[in-house]
Design an enzyme around this catalytic site. Structure first.
Site, PDB file in Angstrom:
ATOM      1  N   TRP B 359       0.823  -1.220   0.000  1.00 54.09           N
ATOM      2  CA  TRP B 359       0.000   0.000   0.000  1.00 54.09           C
ATOM      3  C   TRP B 359       0.850   1.259   0.000  1.00 54.09           C
ATOM      4  CZ3 TRP B 359      -1.126   3.364   4.457  1.00 54.09           C
ATOM      5  CH2 TRP B 359      -0.420   3.020   5.622  1.00 54.09           C
ATOM      6  N   ASP B 360       2.156   1.114   0.157  1.00 51.28           N
ATOM      7  CA  ASP B 360       3.082   2.231   0.054  1.00 51.28           C
ATOM      8  C   ASP B 360       2.840   3.031  -1.232  1.00 51.28           C
ATOM      9  OD1 ASP B 360       4.022   0.289   1.814  1.00 51.28           O
ATOM     10  OD2 ASP B 360       6.135   0.732   1.433  1.00 51.28           O
ATOM     11  N   GLU B 490       1.922  -1.473  13.015  1.00 51.16           N
ATOM     12  CA  GLU B 490       1.969  -2.942  13.061  1.00 51.16           C
ATOM     13  C   GLU B 490       2.481  -3.468  14.402  1.00 51.16           C
ATOM     14  OE1 GLU B 490       4.311  -3.404   9.520  1.00 51.16           O
ATOM     15  OE2 GLU B 490       2.578  -4.007   8.327  1.00 51.16           O
ATOM     16  N   LYS B 602       4.765   2.006  15.979  1.00 48.30           N
ATOM     17  CA  LYS B 602       5.802   1.817  14.956  1.00 48.30           C
ATOM     18  C   LYS B 602       5.775   2.943  13.940  1.00 48.30           C
ATOM     19  CE  LYS B 602       7.174  -1.559  11.423  1.00 48.30           C
ATOM     20  NZ  LYS B 602       6.628  -2.658  10.592  1.00 48.30           N
ATOM     21  N   GLN B 603       4.592   3.266  13.481  1.00 49.05           N
ATOM     22  CA  GLN B 603       4.467   4.355  12.512  1.00 49.05           C
ATOM     23  C   GLN B 603       3.113   5.001  12.693  1.00 49.05           C
ATOM     24  OE1 GLN B 603       4.316   1.507   8.926  1.00 49.05           O
ATOM     25  NE2 GLN B 603       3.214   3.274   8.156  1.00 49.05           N
TER      26      GLN B 603
END
Lengths: 768, 768
Positions: B359-360, B490, B602-603
């Site tokens: 999905w990046d 994640e 994480k992000q």
């Protein structure tokens, strides 16, 4: 896929007729074992059809390199697993040069297998019409001696039914074997020595990495019509085999037979350098005793086991066969003599689950061995974990715990974690609670409090430390919570506040605190030793207590039940009986996410807690929870129905209790899940025993006394079982209207029956 | 582990000095690519030290058999991955029979690599003292032609610095290669034909299973002191190689050089039976043009790219080098010409993540290509997913969805799911939302509404169906909930009601409903076709709307923020800066369960949603959430800092914005995570571009108009960038006190600057 081919019989497992598609399943069902080793019911002679070769030596394992799709930090590098050991049963048979092979011969008739559970032997017989037109009748009998537990014996008879022919036997031992369950198709054995002397053969080989040295040995003897003959004898050694060849001319009606003694000696029990002489000693003993006497000894030894462990059921032959199969397999798997050993989920019948130790032992197996063997056997099982305490502390350290906290592995052979699925390995931490529950259960049953100061308390403290560190304080709940766990119901992963886990955590801490006080009072020396070792202090204990007292438990006011975990009621709640059959079993039909977000329960979870801690809750509470959770349970674990059976019995729902009971007791015999080819469900067999004794019999320990609340399923006329309670053997026979208690021992026993106390004197019967 | 060895330079990546431990890292950093193929900076000559060989052809993949520890129902059988293609760069060099090998020669000096980003070539030079005492100077220049995108060219020069010697070149092509990332160590290529004709060599090989037929070709030419010579020439073919041998006597000071044209033609672009003639056509074209002219064309082609895509930064040479490296790599990876291709997370610089599509692309890459290329390129990226719609529907069906609901794969090459970690594959479903957001973003930027009736709406409807089915009604919450998901963060798995997922699900449905109406109004024919295809009806749409309107969003009254998921506040909340450095990065130091139950992010997760849907929330809301979540974020994904940089800029926290910016822009050059040897983080490079354009520049699209809110980091004097907005090129130059806008096009453009509208006429500058 119910494979309903086993002939009902009270004492034997019988198969009639040869079907190639059933070979693997029967290899599991007709497995033999003697606690020290086990053997799937593979054919002695060559068989080119699908087969799953398995011969296992208790305690001999291999750390197979982990296979993983996506590595997570903390995964173990290896999965320690039982391994297929060298073949000792092999006897190739040739008739006029044609090899006997049931897969390729013209016709097989009269094929029959019998596993005689009463006497502990396995026999296979059949008539084969070979491609060369010759007809032979074969009867092979074998057993693994309980007395000489390094010895197997085979008597392989060939009767020539037509014409004259040359019969050749090629008995062999073979260490060039492979493992069905090998992650990277590696060989697990290295062969060191292959030797033949007279009619004896020896192979010394060692497992790679773990270096278990093993001598696989054999000795053989030829007979013609029951008379020992030498025949034309040849010896051959290859790099991985010893092969003997016996050739004999026979005429119609002659019976040529080969008797083979074989087995293993290992450096677990002998000096590494003396394995061949140890093997020779076994063979000498066997030869002196002789096959016939050895078989008689086998019958006697099994009779002794049955004398104590048997459960009789009148009026339901399949239930009778089922329960005996369970008891037989448990006794084949684990004798309780050796504290280094434990009970693998498949015993010696297959390789699945690595043959390693799970919490099944503590939760399900200990009650069986405790009641049908003696205290020492259960103590050995506890000691197994005590001996692994250091590794359990290391395991917890790898996951970030400190100060001597222990997390027992999910799966282990030598104390190290073998499993690598994060949601299980790292999160199914309730297993730690089962370790403590087993100690509690043992002391409750045996009265052997000494185990606690001696070994148990150290384990309990390390586990209490773990729970203390694993819980954290939630400001919003103003309580301690345990986040990110998998409960006994593995169809939920990484949930918060699994009720069962939180409850057993709280209980572990409280029980530990109680035991610390008791040991402090009565066992000063042990107390000081343990304080020195574990470095616990008052401050830490106060913190523990706070965690236990302020533990959070998810609860639904609306339903009046504890919730399996936070958020359980957000799910769509649709009872299993409203779910279309096409979706079942969900673990074969649904993707994992769908299973996880469904309300379906793989095995007892909240109900497992209500089973363990029955005394903490009223019958009404049990009923409410049973009514709420049972309809959502899919029982896709072999460990699920027994707990439900016990609880249904307690709630006087005997039809349901019986239904759950049959579901486990013949799980393998009827192969409900079409998977018995992989091996039998050994640990759940202990659950079947519990279903009868604790479920139907209603046995409990109430303040150091045996207590019963006997019930009987509708279709049964009677059932009976025995338990060894503190060295008094109590026999219980339940009929529709009455129950008879008898004590075989030297002391009278006070027994509660439906809450009323009776006294049963030695060797007297009391009927209630 | 910061490997700070790259020499700062505005236009080149430069390494000076030879260190064996850096070889693999430099192989990644100095990679070259032209959109159609790519090549790690492996040495042409033999190198016996540690190296990671990689040559990749865009779109050529192999479905590698999945490796898994514990199989879960629904896992894909294969992971489609880019594969190491035959070696075309090889040129072994011998000096008086001694093979040149930088790992074994006596001494290497003056070692230098340069990747000239401005002109698109890579050069390596060094002096080697061989074991035989001879000293040579080597200079090798190579590039992958942008114009002839099947061609690579190498000019390999050896200067003899001492004495006289025989110099031998052995250029070769080799299809006997293996893949570093192979689950089962299988070979992925089958060789069909090995041919040599004159000075040309050809190997036809095909990938196993996928059967991509490829001709790897070469042609070579020897020169002595710049004059073409024939030397002593020999040809050899083996089962997997074509090798030419050129031997030439040289004296001190002589320069012997080998020029090699080589590359691939595949049956993706040519007839399978005509691959050799296609290869010959490329070689003919290359020969006619000549190395010098080809290199000049390369410079021109890159100049054209830079003309549009360059970002200049004055006053910060490392930031300048960083951003250009990012832009250069993105252009090397994906040219946008071919709708079958996409952007792998490592581009052509390594094999990690299978080189597949994530999905990046939709979340990070599309804005870059949309603004620095033209509309068609972004449209191709959308079409890639449109073409995979059928497979996305099949994928959802495998997970139990029906009626045309689609779940786009987490990782894919051909539309099928490749990933197999249940918590990602089955649960990281927010990726579906990114597919729709990309369409929305594309239409918002380009104004190309036509894409929606033509292709986009079908995708949106299938995704809306998915969300409708994936949500369920919670009685206790009286809302729709989405259970069991993994959000963009994640470090949380299988959570309930991830705010980001719930929000994007609601938005997807609402946007889809809006677009259905618009298409119904304006594109009747398309509307009818789509209704026919998707079989949506009013009843279904009413249900969709209900799910969207009644979606549940976890919220904390106390903190005034949306919660990342249910139960987030049960965690111990300790900001990252209070966490001892010894614990970082947590993904290397902690076991997975510890990461999961921690509060660390994480992000960007909630913040990712506030970035996508900025218009839906006030600046105060953003600030509150940024203050709550940013301190808990460990940024252990390369995709995290850019979002934070953009938001920090918006909140006028330029120091923080700059800090986040540098963290991504030189992530690979400075090798923050000591992993660049595995390849570069290509997709996050697009995030770096966004940080400048949307973050510092504050670019947005507001009702079909470009809008800016320029800010500049303290240390910078100026920066500039260009965007292609609806075929008008707008150049923006930001200085500390002013911003200058210039339009290179044929129409005047209305631009909002900090909310005020200005008009910029073609080829005029306006300074604000």
């Amino acid at each position: 896929m119910n494979q309903d081919y086993i002939v009902p019989d009270k004492w034997s497992i019988i198969e009639e007729g040869f079907e190639k598609g059933r070979v693997k399943s029967s290899e599991s069902l007709f497995s033999i074992g003697n606690g020290a080793m086990g053997q799937r019911a593979n054919f002695e002679e060559q068989y080119s059809g699908p087969s799953f070769q398995g011969s296992y030596i208790a305690g001999v394992y291999y750390p197979d390199k982990t296979r993983v799709g996506w590595w997570k930090n903390g995964y173990p590098e290896h999965f320690a697993k039982v391994l297929n050991a060298p073949n000792w049963i092999g006897i190739d048979v040739f008739v006029n040069e044609e090899g006997l092979d049931l897969n390729t011969c013209q016709k097989v008739s009269g094929f029959r297998r019998e596993l005689n559970m009463k006497e502990g032997w396995y026999q296979r017989s059949f008539i084969a019409l070979l491609q060369n037109g010759i007809k032979i009748k074969v009867e092979s009998t074998r057993f693994l001696s309980l007395d000489l537990d390094e010895l197997g014996a085979i008597n392989y008879k060939v009767e020539l039914l037509s014409g004259a022919a040359k019969i050749t036997f090629k008995p062999y031992v073979d260490s060039g074997i492979t493992n069905t369950d090998a992650n990277w198709d590696e060989k697990f054995w290295k062969i060191l020595e292959v030797e033949a002397e007279d009619n004896q053969g020896f192979i010394i080989s060692k497992t790679l990495k773990t270096e278990f040295h093993t001598c696989t040995f054999m000795q053989s003897e030829l007979k013609l019509n029951d008379t020992k003959v030498s025949g034309d004898f040849q010896k051959e050694t290859t790099e991985d085999k010893v092969i003997f060849t016996y050739t004999s001319n026979a005429k119609e009606g002659d019976v040529v037979s080969l008797m083979k003694f074989a087995g293993y000696v290992t450096d677990m029990n002998h000096n590494q350098s003396e394995l061949i002489s140890a093997a020779k000693a076994v063979l000498t003993k066997a030869t002196e005793t002789g096959f016939t006497k050895l078989l008689q000894d086998q019958k006697d030894a099994w009779a002794k086991i049955w004398e104590m462990a048997d459960i009789t059921i009148d009026g339901d032959i399949k239930a009778q066969q089922g329960i005996r199969f369970n008891i037989f397999q448990l006794n084949q798997t684990y004798s309780g003599k050796d504290e280094r050993l434990n009970i693998g989920p498949k015993g010696f019948t297959g390789e699945k689950y690595g043959g390693s130790t799970y919490w099944d032992t503590e939760a399900y197996c200990i009650p069986f061995y405790m009641a049908t063997k003696d205290q020492e056997v259960a103590r050995n099982l506890l000691t197994y974990r005590y001996n692994h305490l250091e590794k359990a502390i290391e395991n917890a350290e790898k996951l970030g715990f400190s100060n001597g906290a222990a997390l027992y592995p999910m799966v282990t052979m030598n104390g190290e974690e073998s499993h690598n699925e994060w949601e299980i390995t790292f999160e199914e931490i309730h297993r730690n609670g089962a370790m403590v529950f087993a100690i509690y259960n043992y002391v409750r049953y045996t009265g052997d409090f000494e185990y606690i100061p001696e070994k148990g308390l150290e384990v309990m403290i390390a586990i209490a430390k773990f729970w203390h560190q694993r819980a954290n304080f939630s400001k919003v709940k103003n309580k301690y919570v345990i986040l990110g766990v998998t409960g006994p119901n593995e169809y939920e992963n990484n949930v918060n506040n699994n009720w069962y886990t939180n409850y057993i955590a709280k209980w572990c801490i409280e029980y530990c605190l109680e035991m610390i006080e008791k040991v402090k009072d009565g066992h000063k020396e042990d107390y000081n030793r343990i304080i020195g070792l574990t470095r616990i202090n008052d401050e830490e204990l106060i913190e523990w207590r706070e965690v236990a007292e302020e533990m959070y438990f998810p609860y639904s006011e609306e339903h009046g039940v504890f919730l399996q975990q936070d958020g359980f009621l957000d799910k769509e709640i649709i009872p299993v009986d409203k779910l279309d059959k096409m979706h079942r079993p969900i673990n074969q039909k649904w993707s994992w996410d769908r299973i996880l977000r469904s309300c379906y329960i793989k095995q007892a979870d909240v109900l497992q807690g209500l089973y363990f801690f029955e005394d903490h809750f009223s019958k009404e509470t049990l009923e409410k929870h049973f009514d709420f959770y049972e309809p959502l349970t899919v029982h896709e674990s072999s460990l699920s129905p027994c707990v439900h059976s016990i609880q249904a019995a307690k709630l006087d729902r005997m039809d349901q209790a019986y239904e759950f009971y049959v579901r486990t007791s013949r799980l393998d015999l009827d192969d409900y899940n079409n998977e018995v080819k992989e091996g039998c469900h050994i640990t759940s067999m202990a659950g079947t025993w519990i279903s009868i004794v604790e479920g139907f019999g209603g046995m409990r320990i109430v303040e150091d006394q045996l207590s019963f609340h006997p019930r009987i399923p509708d279709g049964w006329q009677a059932y009976s079982f025995k338990v060894n309670f503190r060295n008094q053997i109590v026999k219980v026979e339940v009929n529709a209207g009455k129950t008879t208690f008898k004590v075989e021992g030297d002391q009278s026993v006070l027994i509660l029956v439906k809450g009323k106390q009776i006294e049963v004197n030695p060797n007297e019967s009391v009927t209630v």
